[in-house]
Design an enzyme around this catalytic site. Structure first.
Site, PDB file in Angstrom:
ATOM      1  N   GLY A  47       0.828  -1.197   0.000  1.00 22.02           N
ATOM      2  CA  GLY A  47       0.000   0.000   0.000  1.00 22.02           C
ATOM      3  C   GLY A  47       0.858   1.240   0.000  1.00 22.02           C
ATOM      4  CD  GLN A  52       3.239   5.723   2.691  1.00 20.55           C
ATOM      5  OE1 GLN A  52       2.194   5.232   2.275  1.00 20.55           O
ATOM      6  NE2 GLN A  52       4.250   4.991   3.147  1.00 20.55           N
ATOM      7  CB  CYS A  95       5.343   2.081   7.316  1.00 20.00           C
ATOM      8  SG  CYS A  95       4.843   3.558   6.432  1.00 20.00           S
ATOM      9  CG  LEU A  96       6.569   0.933   1.284  1.00 23.01           C
ATOM     10  CD1 LEU A  96       5.927   1.213  -0.059  1.00 23.01           C
ATOM     11  CD2 LEU A  96       7.703  -0.073   1.148  1.00 23.01           C
ATOM     12  CG  HIS A 138      -0.362   1.059   7.373  1.00 19.44           C
ATOM     13  ND1 HIS A 138       0.569   0.743   8.335  1.00 19.44           N
ATOM     14  CD2 HIS A 138       0.306   1.774   6.438  1.00 19.44           C
ATOM     15  CE1 HIS A 138       1.741   1.252   7.994  1.00 19.44           C
ATOM     16  NE2 HIS A 138       1.602   1.880   6.834  1.00 19.44           N
ATOM     17  CD  GLU A 139      -0.703   2.296   2.875  1.00 17.79           C
ATOM     18  OE1 GLU A 139      -0.306   3.471   2.759  1.00 17.79           O
ATOM     19  OE2 GLU A 139       0.077   1.349   3.096  1.00 17.79           O
ATOM     20  CG  HIS A 142       0.488   6.903   5.571  1.00 15.72           C
ATOM     21  ND1 HIS A 142       1.682   7.319   6.112  1.00 15.72           N
ATOM     22  CD2 HIS A 142       0.603   5.558   5.392  1.00 15.72           C
ATOM     23  CE1 HIS A 142       2.489   6.272   6.257  1.00 15.72           C
ATOM     24  NE2 HIS A 142       1.852   5.196   5.828  1.00 15.72           N
TER      25      HIS A 142
END
Length: 175
Positions: A47, A52, A95-96, A138-139, A142
Site C-alpha cells: 500500500g 508518502q 511501512c515504506l 494503515h494507509e 497516512h
C-alpha cells in the site's frame, strides 16, 4: 509511462500533515495514481498513500495479493473508514516511510466499512475484513498524518527514534 516517485521517510515532518480532499479527477491525478502503483510495487509494498510521495491529497493505492498471486490493485480517493470489528493486533506491521525495516504490533479493527471514490469519480462502499482491512486502515492513517509508530508504546517509540537518529548521523557522515 509511470515513474518511480521518491518515498518520504520518517522523521520528515510532512508525514504528520493532514491531507486534503481531491476535488476533481484530472489527468494529473491519474498520473499520480499510476506513479504511486509503480512506486509501491517497486519498493516492494502492499500500500501507498499520496503523502508518502510528497502529495497531500486523500489518495491511497494498495494491493492485498500475495507475491505469486494475480495482482488486485485498488485505488481509493477521498476514503472514509468506519471501524466495525473487534480490536485485534496487526502483527509486525511495517511501512515504506518508516526506515530500518522497523516492525511493530499495532491495534487495529478486524473489519471496516469503506466509502471512497474510484478513478472514474464513482463513489462506492464496501465492507472489508482481515488483512485487507488492516492495509486500508494503515494507509488511510497516512492521510490523517498518522504513522503506525504513532500507535506503539512510548518506550518502544523512544527506542526506535534513537535508532533513527543514529542511522541519520551515519548517513550524514557517509554523504
Amino acid at each position: 509511462m509511470a515513474n518511480r516517485r521518491e518515498i518520504v521517510l520518517y522523521p520528515d515532518p510532512s508525514l504528520g500533515e493532514v491531507s486534503q480532499p481531491v476535488g476533481e479527477i484530472t489527468d494529473d491525478i491519474r498520473t499520480l495514481v499510476d506513479d504511486m502503483f509503480f512506486t509501491m510495487y517497486e519498493a516492494p509494498g502492499v500500500g501507498l498513500a499520496a503523502p508518502q510521495v510528497g502529495v497531500h491529497l486523500n489518495i491511497v493505492v494498495y494491493d492485498p495479493s500475495g507475491k505469486d498471486e494475480e495482482k488486485k490493485p485498488h485505488v481509493l480517493i477521498n476514503p472514509e473508514v468506519t471501524l466495525t470489528g473487534e480490536s485485534i493486533v496487526s502483527k509486525g506491521e511495517g511501512c515504506l516511510s518508516v526506515p530500518l525495516e522497523y516492525r511493530a504490533d499495532v491495534q487495529r479493527s478486524s473489519s471496516i466499512h469503506l466509502k471512497a471514490m474510484d478513478l472514474d469519480g464513482k463513489v462506492f462502499e464496501r465492507d472489508i475484513d482481515g488483512y485487507e482491512a488492516i492495509i486500508v486502515q494503515h494507509e488511510t492513517d497516512h492521510l490523517k498524518g498518522t504513522l503506525f509508530i504513532d500507535k506503539i508504546g512510548r518506550l518502544r517509540r523512544a527506542l526506535y527514534d534513537t535508532r533513527v537518529k543514529k542511522w541519520l548521523k551515519r548517513k550524514e557522515k557517509q554523504a
